[in-house]
Design a protein around this motif. Structure first.
Motif: not given
Lengths: 160, 322
Positions: B266-281
């Protein structure tokens, strides 16, 4: 119907200021939200994020510049105001690059600015590089501005 | 324009991510000579209230602090219901058992949920299950009846656990956010796999397994039930044909190894959220990262308290988000 040329030219000038201005207002607002988020937790980053917030504001200025130039050319701000329908349409078309590219590039630049604000939040030492990313988007707004300037100033000399 | 609403929140999350515990600090904790030294390191890092010395108090405080921070940023917290649903069902289980045994211990309740724990307790006490949300009321009634009529705590748990997974499945389906959808799917799938393995080990019949497993998209429940009724190797064989293929070797070692693998996945799969500037992600990712961090700290400190070797503690450590 005699002043249809003037109407189109004025419409072009208004759209240049309006669309680029709207784009910049939304963009600066969005970047401002992100900047406020960073400054809430670390007020020392104010200076760095302020620059990034202001970057997408330039399109509004470019739109204003083209609108002002067009108004001068068509005589709204003084001088003769005898504009044929063909010339009016040409002025209208000439204003479109900065109107459309200004609006769109401001919105896209806002996204790049927000991403860069996040970068500064985590790596304040990389603020210089962070500015470059949204600044790249500026290139296309400048190109559109250049074309609009050349077109608006060139139409006056055409014999139509 | 929906994404614009979270620009401020995500920017604040970016600053907060700087305070998350990284692998270096976790290694420092593991290398600390004892429990007290570990606790001191955490307190120096700003964990817990000033003067706190109890591990559970510190962790509960950190959990509460995380949710308070997110509720400052997001007006409509129902966005994160997917993360809170398991707490509701935990509280339901606790409430039913408290009423059944007459042992009133509010400390068993988890503080955050989509519905107040006292409301759940009131509903169970009054047997007025209409006070509960629709997805919970019928399972609550059934579980309560089973416990009071048969005294079968295991069956009571099964009914509630299944209802929890079904509610999570429905909530996950309604989600537009990738992180929350992923969380729901992974949670249901890992629970199903663990139930199947435990059921196989304890020799549960096929009907029991079919009743216990909840629907999910990444597993064929019928095939998993059949495999669980046949044998462990059949479960592994089935899983090798799914996206959980890599988890099989962890499962072969132990369920706790598999749990660690699921948490890491789960932690590896959510890593891209570190570079998502907009959503609730990024907000959801931060909540999951904090949860992971708290779980990891608990593993280390309990390991130190029970004088486990550093190596043994390290084997249980989760991958950190930052």
């Amino acid at each position: 119907m005699d002043n249809l040329g003037m109407l189109f030219a004025l419409l072009g000038a208004v759209l240049a200021a309006l669309m680029a201005g709207i784009g910049s207002a939304i963009a600066v607002g969005m970047a401002g939200e992100a900047a406020a988020g960073v400054v809430t937790d670390d007020p020392s980053k104010f200076g760095k994020v302020l620059i990034l917030q202001l970057l997408p504001g330039t399109q509004g200025i470019y739109g204003l510049l083209i609108a002002f130039l067009t108004l001068t050319q068509i005589g709204v701000l003084g001088g003769t105001s005898d504009i044929s329908l063909a010339k009016g349409l040409l002025y209208f078309v000439s204003c479109m690059p900065i109107a459309i590219v200004g609006l769109w590039s401001a919105l896209r630049q806002a996204r790049a600015s927000i991403a860069s604000i996040a970068l500064v939040a985590k790596r304040p030492d990389q603020a210089g590089k962070a500015i470059i990313f949204p600044a790249m988007v500026e290139t296309y707004a400048i190109l559109a501005l250049l074309i609009s300037i050349l077109a608006v100033t060139g139409i006056g000399g055409l014999n139509i | 324009m929906q994404e614009k609403h979270y620009v401020y929140a995500v920017a604040r999350i970016r600053s907060k991510e700087m305070q998350l515990l990284d692998t270096q600090f976790i290694n420092q904790l593991v290398a600390a000579p004892g429990y007290d030294e570990c606790l001191k390191l955490l307190l120096d890092k700003g964990w817990g209230r000033e003067g706190s010395t109890e591990l559970e108090q510190i962790l509960a405080y950190e959990q509460e602090r995380t949710w308070s921070f997110i509720s400052e940023l997001v007006e409509d917290m129902s966005v994160f219901n997917v993360l809170l649903l398991p707490n509701d069902y935990h509280n339901l289980k606790a409430a039913i058992k408290m009423v059944y045994t007459g042992f009133d211990d509010r400390g068993l309740f988890l503080s955050r949920g989509t519905i107040d724990a006292d409301t759940i307790l009131k509903a169970v006490k009054a047997q007025d299950f209409s006070l509960l949300p629709e997805h919970m009321s019928s399972s609550a009634r059934e579980a309560y009846q089973v416990l009071t009529e048969t005294g079968d705590g295991q069956l009571c748990d099964l009914i509630i656990d299944k209802a929890a997974l079904e509610a999570l499945y429905s909530a996950g389906k309604e989600q537009t956010d990738d992180v929350l959808r992923l969380f729901a799917e992974l949670k249901i799938a890992s629970s199903n796999i663990k139930i199947a393995v435990r059921a196989q080990r304890t020799g549960k019949p096929l009907e029991w397994i079919q009743r216990a497993l909840a629907p999910c998209d990444s597993l064929d429940i019928e095939k998993l039930s059949q495999a669980a009724a046949s044998g462990l190797e059949e479960i592994y064989e089935y899983l090798r044909r799914t996206e959980y293929e890599e988890g099989v070797k962890e499962l072969e070692q132990s369920l706790s190894h598999f749990e660690k693998w699921c948490d890491d996945r789960l932690i590896l799969k959510i890593q891209p959220q570190k570079y998502n500037p907009f959503t609730t992600g990024p907000l959801a990712a931060y909540l999951l990262a904090r949860d992971n961090e708290i779980r990891t700290v608990r593993i280390i400190l309990l390991g130190k308290l029970n004088q486990l070797s550093d190596q043994s503690i390290r084997e249980r450590l989760r991958i950190m988000y930052v």
